[in-house]
Structure formats: structure tokens, C-alpha cells
Design a protein around this motif. Structure first.
Motif, PDB file in Angstrom:
ATOM      1  N   SER A  30       0.814  -1.221   0.000  1.00 50.16           N
ATOM      2  CA  SER A  30       0.000   0.000   0.000  1.00 50.16           C
ATOM      3  C   SER A  30       0.848   1.273   0.000  1.00 50.16           C
ATOM      4  N   LEU A  31       1.986   1.261   0.722  1.00 51.89           N
ATOM      5  CA  LEU A  31       2.859   2.443   0.739  1.00 51.89           C
ATOM      6  C   LEU A  31       3.353   2.765  -0.661  1.00 51.89           C
ATOM      7  N   ALA A  32       3.725   1.750  -1.420  1.00 51.10           N
ATOM      8  CA  ALA A  32       4.205   1.958  -2.785  1.00 51.10           C
ATOM      9  C   ALA A  32       3.118   2.574  -3.661  1.00 51.10           C
ATOM     10  N   GLY A  33       1.872   2.122  -3.460  1.00 49.74           N
ATOM     11  CA  GLY A  33       0.768   2.673  -4.235  1.00 49.74           C
ATOM     12  C   GLY A  33       0.563   4.147  -3.971  1.00 49.74           C
ATOM     13  N   ILE A  34       0.658   4.553  -2.712  1.00 46.74           N
ATOM     14  CA  ILE A  34       0.480   5.963  -2.360  1.00 46.74           C
ATOM     15  C   ILE A  34       1.640   6.799  -2.882  1.00 46.74           C
ATOM     16  N   ILE A  35       2.874   6.284  -2.733  1.00 49.18           N
ATOM     17  CA  ILE A  35       4.050   7.005  -3.239  1.00 49.18           C
ATOM     18  C   ILE A  35       3.940   7.201  -4.748  1.00 49.18           C
ATOM     19  N   ALA A  36       3.563   6.152  -5.455  1.00 52.35           N
ATOM     20  CA  ALA A  36       3.427   6.238  -6.915  1.00 52.35           C
ATOM     21  C   ALA A  36       2.373   7.274  -7.295  1.00 52.35           C
ATOM     22  N   ALA A  37       1.248   7.266  -6.560  1.00 51.55           N
ATOM     23  CA  ALA A  37       0.170   8.219  -6.860  1.00 51.55           C
ATOM     24  C   ALA A  37       0.637   9.654  -6.649  1.00 51.55           C
ATOM     25  N   VAL A  38       1.364   9.902  -5.572  1.00 47.23           N
ATOM     26  CA  VAL A  38       1.836  11.260  -5.276  1.00 47.23           C
ATOM     27  C   VAL A  38       2.822  11.730  -6.346  1.00 47.23           C
ATOM     28  N   ILE A  39       3.759  10.861  -6.738  1.00 46.83           N
ATOM     29  CA  ILE A  39       4.732  11.236  -7.769  1.00 46.83           C
ATOM     30  C   ILE A  39       4.024  11.558  -9.082  1.00 46.83           C
ATOM     31  N   MET A  40       3.070  10.725  -9.469  1.00 44.25           N
ATOM     32  CA  MET A  40       2.335  10.958 -10.719  1.00 44.25           C
ATOM     33  C   MET A  40       1.538  12.257 -10.665  1.00 44.25           C
ATOM     34  N   LEU A  41       0.909  12.513  -9.520  1.00 46.16           N
ATOM     35  CA  LEU A  41       0.128  13.743  -9.386  1.00 46.16           C
ATOM     36  C   LEU A  41       1.010  14.980  -9.533  1.00 46.16           C
ATOM     37  N   VAL A  42       2.132  15.002  -8.818  1.00 48.63           N
ATOM     38  CA  VAL A  42       3.025  16.161  -8.848  1.00 48.63           C
ATOM     39  C   VAL A  42       3.648  16.342 -10.229  1.00 48.63           C
ATOM     40  N   CYS A  43       4.065  15.230 -10.847  1.00 46.68           N
ATOM     41  CA  CYS A  43       4.774  15.316 -12.126  1.00 46.68           C
ATOM     42  C   CYS A  43       3.846  15.546 -13.310  1.00 46.68           C
ATOM     43  N   SER A  44       2.549  15.405 -13.105  1.00 43.70           N
ATOM     44  CA  SER A  44       1.607  15.703 -14.183  1.00 43.70           C
ATOM     45  C   SER A  44       1.460  17.203 -14.399  1.00 43.70           C
TER      46      SER A  44
ATOM     47  N   MET B 241      -5.103  18.905 -26.497  1.00 43.33           N
ATOM     48  CA  MET B 241      -6.275  18.425 -25.765  1.00 43.33           C
ATOM     49  C   MET B 241      -6.179  16.940 -25.441  1.00 43.33           C
ATOM     50  N   SER B 242      -5.672  16.155 -26.411  1.00 42.89           N
ATOM     51  CA  SER B 242      -5.630  14.710 -26.225  1.00 42.89           C
ATOM     52  C   SER B 242      -4.712  14.299 -25.084  1.00 42.89           C
ATOM     53  N   THR B 243      -3.767  15.153 -24.754  1.00 45.85           N
ATOM     54  CA  THR B 243      -2.882  14.862 -23.624  1.00 45.85           C
ATOM     55  C   THR B 243      -3.409  15.435 -22.320  1.00 45.85           C
ATOM     56  N   VAL B 244      -3.835  16.691 -22.355  1.00 48.31           N
ATOM     57  CA  VAL B 244      -4.231  17.334 -21.106  1.00 48.31           C
ATOM     58  C   VAL B 244      -5.475  16.679 -20.516  1.00 48.31           C
ATOM     59  N   ASP B 245      -6.430  16.218 -21.357  1.00 52.63           N
ATOM     60  CA  ASP B 245      -7.611  15.567 -20.789  1.00 52.63           C
ATOM     61  C   ASP B 245      -7.243  14.254 -20.112  1.00 52.63           C
ATOM     62  N   SER B 246      -6.296  13.506 -20.710  1.00 52.60           N
ATOM     63  CA  SER B 246      -5.862  12.243 -20.110  1.00 52.60           C
ATOM     64  C   SER B 246      -5.106  12.475 -18.802  1.00 52.60           C
ATOM     65  N   LEU B 247      -4.268  13.512 -18.785  1.00 56.51           N
ATOM     66  CA  LEU B 247      -3.516  13.814 -17.569  1.00 56.51           C
ATOM     67  C   LEU B 247      -4.450  14.224 -16.429  1.00 56.51           C
ATOM     68  N   ILE B 248      -5.430  15.059 -16.757  1.00 58.42           N
ATOM     69  CA  ILE B 248      -6.361  15.505 -15.716  1.00 58.42           C
ATOM     70  C   ILE B 248      -7.203  14.346 -15.218  1.00 58.42           C
TER      71      ILE B 248
ATOM     72  N   TRP C  13      10.642  21.351 -23.131  1.00 59.91           N
ATOM     73  CA  TRP C  13      11.472  21.117 -21.954  1.00 59.91           C
ATOM     74  C   TRP C  13      10.683  21.253 -20.654  1.00 59.91           C
ATOM     75  N   VAL C  14       9.557  21.960 -20.684  1.00 58.20           N
ATOM     76  CA  VAL C  14       8.662  21.953 -19.519  1.00 58.20           C
ATOM     77  C   VAL C  14       8.043  20.570 -19.372  1.00 58.20           C
ATOM     78  N   ILE C  15       7.592  19.992 -20.500  1.00 57.16           N
ATOM     79  CA  ILE C  15       7.038  18.640 -20.486  1.00 57.16           C
ATOM     80  C   ILE C  15       8.078  17.639 -19.977  1.00 57.16           C
ATOM     81  N   THR C  16       9.303  17.813 -20.453  1.00 51.35           N
ATOM     82  CA  THR C  16      10.349  16.828 -20.167  1.00 51.35           C
ATOM     83  C   THR C  16      10.664  16.715 -18.678  1.00 51.35           C
ATOM     84  N   THR C  17      10.486  17.789 -17.909  1.00 52.52           N
ATOM     85  CA  THR C  17      10.813  17.727 -16.483  1.00 52.52           C
ATOM     86  C   THR C  17       9.953  16.693 -15.761  1.00 52.52           C
TER      87      THR C  17
END
Length: 477
Positions: free
Chosen positions: A119-133, A330-337, A389-393
Motif C-alpha cells: 500500500s505504501l508503494a501505491g500511495i508514493i506512486a500516486a503522489v509522484i504521478m500527481l506532482v509530475c503531471s 487536448m488529447s494529452t491534457v484531458d488524459s492527464l487531468i 522542456w517543460v514537459i520533459t521535467t
């Protein structure tokens, strides 16, 4: 009818169709699984186009073409790698994710890490994905604002909020059904846009061979790999990052593997993805190199596509090209959100805080769609660098954190929970450290210490930690 009116009419028609599709597909959402995945309810063409359209984003039409124009041949391998990314993703993780999802319910990519590493790994993964999106969402808004400002003369800030508002509304309304089906339409528009623009660029240059001759005269350092404007390790790093590392760096696209449990559907989707991306990246390279003859000087290379459309195409065709660029964004931002919403409700609220109320979770998910949309818009008002390069970060941090822990989770039974967690956290920290070090040294998000991309440095650290920590810890029962 004036040129601007024609552009406005075409773009408005496109927006109306996207908005209508969001409302229409809202009727298909009967369960949470329907809203976030539309599991086993999408045909291969929709899954394939949605995977590719999500991965390519506004950087394909704006940032990457601008970067290829400036950098030249040394950046072309990045486009080749991007076209091959579906192969890496489908073959190395796609089928395994499909089989896993057939056995146990997974709504998000973070669920896969939770099932394997706890469960800890799941939460860590979710937080990283949220911040990096957030950087990727910001860059899509940045690209849209620039396109509107260049072609229509609409103030950048106004364009940001018009574009962002439409995306947020249809994403909230339709969920994955709307996101995936609009991706199919948007992918078709992207192909049409390049089918219109690439022949014009080639003909204006007098043929394919003249494209390269003209570019060589414009940028001698960028016409070959040897002695080019970038060191060899930079080119190798870029090839790996935009190809192999899409496995971990593009969770919003990889989430499409959770939408079906059928091997036949997945294989057909792969064919659509490969053909789609190969055409887009080949065309994009020709347009980028050939643009130097048509527009020798431009203040911001990211805006070369809307500039070419405005200067060399009839407004009807130019409007289609601009709609294609908006489709990529649009095809990217809707999926990210949508991914951010599913991660927050499923992995943070439901599993992290124990909230079970479906109505509360659904409302929270829709609120988060709005929050992430607004956050992306605010940051896009004054972004720190070019679109690519903003995307790449964000992409690089996720690639560092997830590529090898995901491969190990699916392919290496000896990998332990501790190995997976240390690999994710260590990879993310290493990539961030390399970005900070490079920015302090060069003042840029694109010039890296020693030519090593942060995703490569972070992935090496992550892979090492996955292996070493797993070998010195016990596999959980």
C-alpha cells in the motif's frame, strides 16, 4: 469572410464537437470503472489512437518541432524513438498489465505498484504521478495560448482560459469514454493537419533533397550527428528517453492497457499506434527542417507550426492545421487531468484516508479535475522554458521513478517490496537532483551536466536500487 473569421469558425466547430462528445459519453458512465477506464468497452482503434495521442501531446506539434528546427539532425533520433515507443510499451509491459488486470481489479497505474509492492508503494506512486503531471498540463496550456495568440491575435491569457475551460468541462462530463473517443477524432485531425502542411513545405523547398541542403546552409552544426551542436551522449540519452522510457514516463498513456483484458484487441491497438506515430514523427521532422527556408527568422521556434499555417495556407486549411495542433494538446491534457482525478480519489482518498462514500469520491474527483486545470493555467501564465522542456521535467522524473520498478514488478519475481519502493523514491530524487544541478550550472531545463539527461541518471539509480535492495531483503509472502 475575413481570414480570422474563417479560423475562428473552424476552431469553434472543433470545440463544439469536443464539448458535445463529452456530454454524449457522460451517459455511458454507469460505474466508477466506466468513468475512469471504460474497461472492455473500447475498440482497438480507439485504444491505439488514445495511447498515441496522449503520449504525443502539444510538444509534437509545437515544442518538438521547434526543438528540431533549432537543433537539427541531432534531435531527429528522439522522433524516431518516439515513433517506436508503442513497441516498447506494448511488448514489455502492455500484455503483462492486461493479464494482471484480468486477474485483479486495477483502476490506476498506482494500483499495479500497490498490488506488487504494498500500500505504501501505491500511495508514493500516486503522489509522484500527481506532482509530475503538473508540468505536462502546464505545457499544453502554454502551447494552446501561443497558437491562439499567433494565429488569431487573441491575448495569451484569454486563450489559456478559453482552451482550459473547454477541456475541463468535457473531461468532467464524459470521463474515459469522452477522453478516448475524442482522442480518436483528435488523432485523425492531427494526421490531416500534417497531410496538408508537409507537402506544402516540401514543394516550397523544391523537393525532399533541397530540404536538407537548405537546412545545412541555415545550420551547418545541425545537419549531421558528428560534430553537431549536441554531444553524442545527449543524442543517445534523448533516443532512450523518448522511446524506451515511455514505459515509466507516460503513465497517462500506459493506463490504456487497463482498458481491455483482450489480447486480440491489444495487438490490433498496437498496429494503430505504430502507424499513427510513425507518420506523425516523420512528417514533423520534414516540416521542422524545411521551415527554415520559409521562415528564416522567428522569435520563438515553438510557434513555427501556427506561423507556417498563417503565412502559407489558405485560412480553411490553416484552420485545420491549428485545430490539429489543439487536438494534440487536448488529447494529452484531458488524459492527464483524468489520471490525476483517478489517482486522487482511488489511491489517496479511498485507500490512503479510507473514504468509502461513492458520492464523496465522485465529487472529489471532479473537483480535482478543476483544481488541476486551474493550477496548470496559472503556471502557464509565465512558464520557465520552451514547451518541450517543460514537459520533459515531469516526464523525466516519472521515467526515473517508474520504468524499472514497473518492469521488475511484471517480470522479476525476486524483486521485493523494499526494492520497488527504494527504486521509485531513489530514481525520482536522483532525477530532480540532476535537474537542479544542471539548472544551477547552465540556467536551462534543456542543457544537462555532461550531456546526460536527468531521466537517464535517475533510471540508473532506480535500477541499481531495485536490484541491490531486492537482493539483500526478503520477498514477502
Amino acid at each position: 469572410m475575413s481570414t480570422n473569421m474563417i479560423y475562428m469558425a473552424i476552431i469553434l466547430a472543433y470545440f463544439v464537437v469536443m464539448f458535445w462528445m463529452g456530454i454524449y459519453f457522460s451517459k455511458s458512465n454507469k460505474t466508477e470503472e466506466d468513468y475512469f477506464l471504460a474497461k472492455n468497452k473500447l475498440p482497438p482503434s480507439v485504444i491505439g489512437f488514445s495511447f498515441s495521442a496522449t503520449q504525443m501531446s502539444g510538444s509534437t506539434y509545437m515544442g518538438a518541432i521547434g526543438t528540431r528546427r533549432v537543433t537539427g539532425i541531432p534531435y531527429v533520433p528522439c522522433g524516431v524513438a518516439s515513433a517506436s515507443a508503442p513497441w516498447f510499451s506494448y511488448i514489455l509491459v502492455g500484455d503483462r498489465i492486461r493479464k494482471l488486470n484480468a486477474r485483479v481489479e486495477c483502476l490506476t497505474m498506482a494500483d499495479i505498484f500497490e498490488k506488487r509492492y504494498g500500500s505504501l508503494a501505491g500511495i508514493i506512486a500516486a503522489v509522484i504521478m500527481l506532482v509530475c503531471s503538473v508540468p505536462s498540463i502546464t505545457s499544453q496550456f502554454q502551447a494552446a495560448g501561443g497558437a491562439f495568440e499567433t494565429v488569431l491575435g487573441i491575448p495569451y491569457i484569454v486563450a489559456l482560459f478559453v482552451f482550459g475551460g473547454i477541456v475541463v468541462v468535457y473531461t468532467i462530463a464524459g470521463g474515459m469514454f469522452a477522453v478516448a473517443w475524442t482522442d480518436l477524432i483528435q488523432g485523425g485531425i492531427m494526421i490531416l493537419g500534417f497531410l496538408i502542411l508537409m507537402p506544402v513545405v516540401v514543394m516550397k523547398n523544391g523537393g525532399f533533397s533541397n530540404v536538407f541542403h537548405a537546412y545545412g546552409a541555415f545550420n551547418p552544426a545541425g545537419i549531421s550527428f558528428a560534430g553537431g551542436s549536441k554531444p553524442l551522449i545527449w543524442m543517445i540519452s534523448g533516443f532512450l528517453v523518448w522511446g524506451f522510457f515511455q514505459i515509466g514516463g507516460g503513465p497517462a498513456a500506459v493506463t490504456r492497457f487497463l482498458t481491455t483484458t483482450s489480447d486480440k484487441v491489444l495487438k490490433r491497438a498496437l498496429a494503430y499506434s505504430v502507424l499513427f506515430q510513425s507518420f506523425i514523427y516523420f512528417s514533423g521532422s520534414i516540416i521542422a527542417l524545411g521551415s527554415v527556408t520559409l521562415v528564416p527568422e522567428i522569435k520563438k521556434a515553438d510557434l513555427i507550426i501556427p506561423t507556417l499555417a498563417k503565412e502559407f495556407l489558405h485560412p480553411v486549411f490553416g484552420g485545420i492545421v491549428i485545430a490539429a495542433a489543439l487536438a494534440a494538446m487536448m488529447s494529452t491534457v484531458d488524459s492527464l487531468i483524468l489520471m490525476a482525478s483517478s489517482l486522487f480519489t482511488t489511491n489517496i482518498l479511498r485507500k490512503g484516508f479510507g473514504i468509502k462514500s461513492e458520492s464523496t469520491l465522485q465529487m472529489a474527483g471532479k473537483i480535482l479535475v478543476v483544481v488541476f486545470g486551474i493550477l496548470g493555467l496559472v503556471l502557464a501564465i509565465n512558464p520557465p522554458d520552451s514547451i518541450l522542456w517543460v514537459i520533459t521535467t515531469g516526464f523525466s522524473v516519472m521515467a526515473s521513478a517508474f520504468t524499472f520498478p514497473l518492469l521488475a514488478a511484471l517480470w522479476w519475481p525476486r524483486c521485493t517490496q523494499a526494492g520497488g519502493v527504494f527504486g521509485m523514491v531513489g530514481g525520482a530524487i536522483a532525477a530532480i537532483f540532476w535537474y537542479v544541478l544542471s539548472y544551477m550550472q547552465n540556467g536551462s531545463l534543456s542543457n544537462f551536466v555532461g550531456g546526460w539527461w536527468p531521466a537517464i541518471v535517475g533510471a540508473i539509480v532506480s535500477c541499481s536500487l531495485v536490484i541491490v535492495v531486492s537482493l539483500v531483503t526478503k520477498v514477502s509472502d
